[in-house]
Scaffold this active site. Structure first.
Site, PDB file in Angstrom:
ATOM      1  N   ASN A  95      -5.176  -4.873  -6.955  1.00 36.88           N
ATOM      2  CA  ASN A  95      -6.351  -4.279  -6.323  1.00 36.88           C
ATOM      3  C   ASN A  95      -6.257  -2.766  -6.172  1.00 36.88           C
ATOM      4  OD1 ASN A  95      -8.770  -4.260  -4.339  1.00 36.88           O
ATOM      5  ND2 ASN A  95      -7.097  -3.422  -3.118  1.00 36.88           N
ATOM      6  N   LYS A 114     -10.693   1.229 -16.130  1.00 35.51           N
ATOM      7  CA  LYS A 114     -11.269  -0.078 -15.819  1.00 35.51           C
ATOM      8  C   LYS A 114     -11.630  -0.852 -17.085  1.00 35.51           C
ATOM      9  CE  LYS A 114     -10.848   0.288 -11.389  1.00 35.51           C
ATOM     10  NZ  LYS A 114      -9.905  -0.577 -10.639  1.00 35.51           N
ATOM     11  N   TYR A 150     -11.635   7.199 -14.828  1.00 31.77           N
ATOM     12  CA  TYR A 150     -11.835   5.953 -14.079  1.00 31.77           C
ATOM     13  C   TYR A 150     -12.436   4.884 -14.983  1.00 31.77           C
ATOM     14  CZ  TYR A 150     -13.460   2.756 -10.434  1.00 31.77           C
ATOM     15  OH  TYR A 150     -13.693   1.638  -9.657  1.00 31.77           O
ATOM     16  N   THR A 199     -16.334   0.454   1.170  1.00 30.70           N
ATOM     17  CA  THR A 199     -14.952   0.898   1.292  1.00 30.70           C
ATOM     18  C   THR A 199     -14.910   2.410   1.103  1.00 30.70           C
ATOM     19  OG1 THR A 199     -14.443   0.749  -1.072  1.00 30.70           O
ATOM     20  CG2 THR A 199     -14.174  -1.268   0.243  1.00 30.70           C
ATOM     21  N   ASP A 254       0.858  -1.183   0.000  1.00 29.68           N
ATOM     22  CA  ASP A 254       0.000   0.000   0.000  1.00 29.68           C
ATOM     23  C   ASP A 254       0.892   1.230   0.000  1.00 29.68           C
ATOM     24  OD1 ASP A 254      -3.251   0.256   0.771  1.00 29.68           O
ATOM     25  OD2 ASP A 254      -2.081   2.088   1.014  1.00 29.68           O
TER      26      ASP A 254
END
Length: 255
Positions: free
Chosen positions: A87, A157, A153, A188, A34
């Site tokens: 991820n 994707k 975005y 999240t 991370d």
């Protein structure tokens, strides 16, 4: 799965953290990556406290040097990496295409898409030598349709899903599978954006047949299946987990 080693990006919270904990509970040694080291270390410590193996590393996934360092460090600690979960992701601001800055475009693309390229370019030859590899890319239902005010975005994707199919086609004969997961709205920080749209949750739930959002563990469970002993014939697929949002007209283009 106690002979496997997994590398999970964006694992300091949300889907990544849930996946790291779930795979670790199956005996997988986990590299917890991370950009926020404190959060990665907290997840890794929880895994170690439970009696499993985990190593936390700070990694800006859009930087080649960080990616290469993360891979080499995990390999030295645990051995060859057999599982890769891409991820890490950012959503970016909500605005029209003509308002997207160069910096915003590069930030989102580097984090969401270039990172997948950097990790796979490094690891695929090694997985080929091992004759085994499992790659899961965390995409989005917005990789399947257009969405106003989310151009960068959405593009990242869509690119991830196309890239997933290409990896599957190129490397499947070497014992390597590559699949994508397309979550809908997940509990999240990225999935619940009430800081940007005040009635965000109400608008999401109005479109959801099951009238709730997903738990990170529900996404992690599919990752576990895809990388586990029964996932070897699943390759080049994109799995939607959205509670049925994309099953009817309207979906989420006006969010």
């Amino acid at each position: 799965m106690d002979k496997h080693v997994a590398l999970i990006s964006g694992a300091g919270r949300g889907i990544g953290a849930a996946t790291a904990k779930m795979l670790a509970s199956e005996g997988v040694a986990v590299g917890v990556l991370d950009v926020l080291l404190d959060e990665a270390e907290a997840v890794a410590q929880q895994i170690r406290d439970a009696g499993y193996q985990a190593l936390a590393l700070k990694c800006d996934v859009g930087l080649r040097e960080d990616v290469e360092n993360a891979i080499s460090t995990v390999e030295k600690e645990f051995g060859p990496i057999t599982i890769l979960v891409n991820n890490a992701g950012v959503g970016g601001p909500f605005h029209r295409v003509d308002q997207v800055s160069d910096d915003e475009w590069e930030w989102i693309m580097n984090t969401n898409l270039k990172s997948v390229f950097l990790f796979t370019r490094n690891l695929l030859p090694k997985m080929k030598e091992q004759g085994f590899g499992r790659i899961v890319n965390i995409a989005s239902i917005q990789g399947l349709y257009g969405s106003a005010h989310s151009s960068t975005y959405v593009a990242s994707k869509h690119g991830m899903i196309g890239y997933t199919k290409t990896i599957a086609a190129e490397w499947g004969e070497h014992g390597i599978t590559c699949n994508a997961i397309c979550p809908g709205y997940v509990d999240t920080a990225l999935g619940v954006q009430t800081d940007k749209i005040s009635d965000y949750m109400q608008r999401v739930l109005a479109k959801s047949p099951v009238k709730r959002i997903a738990k990170p563990e529900e996404i992690a469970a599919l990752v576990r299946h895809l990388v586990g002993p029964h996932g070897g014939y699943i390759n080049g697929s994109s799995y939607v987990i959205d509670g049925g949002i994309t099953s009817h007209v309207g979906i989420t283009s006006d969010l």
